[in-house]
Scaffold this active site. Structure first.
Site, short mmCIF file in Angstrom:
data_model
loop_
_atom_site.label_atom_id
_atom_site.label_comp_id
_atom_site.label_asym_id
_atom_site.label_seq_id
_atom_site.Cartn_x
_atom_site.Cartn_y
_atom_site.Cartn_z
N LYS A 8 1.11 -1.19 0.17
CA LYS A 8 -0.05 0.25 0.14
C LYS A 8 0.76 1.32 -0.20
CE LYS A 8 0.85 1.34 4.28
NZ LYS A 8 1.87 2.17 5.18
N ASP A 125 -2.60 -1.76 10.16
CA ASP A 125 -3.16 -1.79 8.93
C ASP A 125 -3.70 -2.82 8.77
OD1 ASP A 125 -1.80 0.76 8.08
OD2 ASP A 125 0.00 0.35 7.74
P1 ATP Z 1 3.99 -0.22 8.17
O1 ATP Z 1 4.00 0.19 7.62
O2 ATP Z 1 3.03 -1.51 8.35
O3 ATP Z 1 5.19 -0.22 9.43
P2 ATP Z 1 6.07 -1.86 6.97
O4 ATP Z 1 6.15 -2.13 5.37
O5 ATP Z 1 7.20 -0.52 7.37
O6 ATP Z 1 4.83 -1.78 7.70
P3 ATP Z 1 6.93 -4.79 7.33
O7 ATP Z 1 7.37 -4.61 5.92
O8 ATP Z 1 4.86 -4.40 7.51
O9 ATP Z 1 7.03 -2.87 7.24
O10 ATP Z 1 7.75 -5.32 8.37
C1 ATP Z 1 8.17 -4.56 9.31
C2 ATP Z 1 8.13 -5.43 11.00
O11 ATP Z 1 7.60 -6.50 11.03
C3 ATP Z 1 9.87 -5.92 10.22
O12 ATP Z 1 11.29 -5.55 9.97
C4 ATP Z 1 9.61 -8.00 10.52
O13 ATP Z 1 10.35 -7.68 11.72
C5 ATP Z 1 8.10 -8.02 11.10
N1 ATP Z 1 7.00 -8.62 9.97
C6 ATP Z 1 6.54 -10.59 10.86
N2 ATP Z 1 5.55 -10.80 9.29
C7 ATP Z 1 6.05 -10.42 8.05
C8 ATP Z 1 6.00 -10.82 7.25
N3 ATP Z 1 5.67 -11.61 6.71
N4 ATP Z 1 7.13 -9.23 6.28
C9 ATP Z 1 7.72 -9.02 6.16
N5 ATP Z 1 8.13 -8.37 7.76
C10 ATP Z 1 7.47 -9.19 8.80
#
Ligand code: ATP
Length: 273
Positions: A8, A125
């Protein structure tokens, strides 16, 4: 069963205050985009996850947490295609898809509100990803108002490759930056809203190097650039596919397009894509 867990971007993200429970109150126009992880699930007596990113193949993976929350077991195979900890909601999208795959493959037929409730427990989210497409999101993320799909648009994502923790960005936010009268609530949903992100200034103070990613996209010809979520990924709106591909090539970014609700929620019965 198999599906794609789309990323997203937050076209708007306005923080209006801090709640007594410590979470920030937000209002955001969120949009699913074509960058996606690939997730498959088949019911089995033991819960397991095979993931091509070794550091995510552990018990804390949100996909496994989703299964435990619904009390189901089976075998997941996750192919990460989007950068993680990037502000693109990858973990949350995987979790939302895991809930839907389990519901379908295990014939649970859970009412949608029960799935959204489970999603909210997994992450702020996750409820949005259970709807996908375009939506106005409120509260700490648990209030989702699905909106008609926006006209398809292309964009370019540029990850500056510097770590930026969500908690640190929220922590760096000055209460003086809270938005008293958020514009997102007046958005009519007919065209892309004017890009705005309350967290961008805080993220830039914490990690000035992300300004370089913004400048690269602007210099390459995309004037409308914004930090997605709490970053560090910046995105720029392109006028068409060709411009998005040109800018992606020039900046080392990724061209993507908006994904509407029907495509965002599609599941199929194959093992993987
Ligand atoms: P947000 O914008 O919701 O904070 P993001 O894109 O910044 O999300 P994610 O990709 O969701 O961050 O990853 C954040 C952390 O979540 C990762 O560093 C990891 O430790 C943990 N995590 C747990 N499950 C997953 C998964 N399936 N994919 C990615 N990260 C995951």
């Amino acid at each position: 069963m198999h599906g794609l867990a789309y990323a997203k971007v937050n076209l708007t993200l306005e923080i209006t205050g801090k709640r007594p429970d410590g979470y920030h109150e937000l209002i955001s126009v969120m949009q699913t985009i074509s960058l996606a992880d690939d997730l498959s699930f088949e019911p089995a007596p033991v819960l397991s996850l095979e993931c091509d990113v070794p550091e995510l193949a552990n018990e804390d993976n949100l996909v496994l947490k989703a299964a435990r929350l619904l009390g189901q077991t089976g075998r997941f195979v996750l192919r990460k295609r989007m950068p993680f900890a990037a502000g693109l909601g990858g973990g949350s999208s995987d979790a939302a898809l895991a809930l839907r795959l389990i519901d379908e493959a295990c014939h649970l037929h859970l009412p949608p509100e029960r799935i959204v409730e489970a999603g909210a427990k997994l992450g702020s989210d996750v409820p949005f990803f259970l709807y996908g497409g375009t939506a106005l999101v409120g509260g700490r993320g648990e209030r989702v108002m699905p909106l008609p799909d926006l006209q398809a648009r292309w964009l370019v994502l540029l990850n500056p490759g510097v770590p930026l923790s969500t908690a640190a960005v929220y922590g760096a936010l000055d209460p003086a930056e809270y938005v008293a009268s958020p514009r997102s609530q007046y958005w009519t949903g007919q065209d892309v809203p004017p890009l705005v992100n309350t967290l961008e200034a805080a993220a830039l103070r914490l990690e000035p190097r992300i300004a370089a990613a913004r400048a690269r996209l602007v210099e390459a010809g995309l004037p409308a650039v914004l930090l997605s979520g709490s970053g560090p990924t910046m995105f720029g709106l392109a006028s068409d596919h060709a411009e998005a591909e040109r800018v992606a090539k020039a900046t080392g970014g990724i061209a993507a397009r908006f994904v509407g609700r029907t495509d965002a929620l599609a599941l199929d019965y194959s093992a993987s894509a």
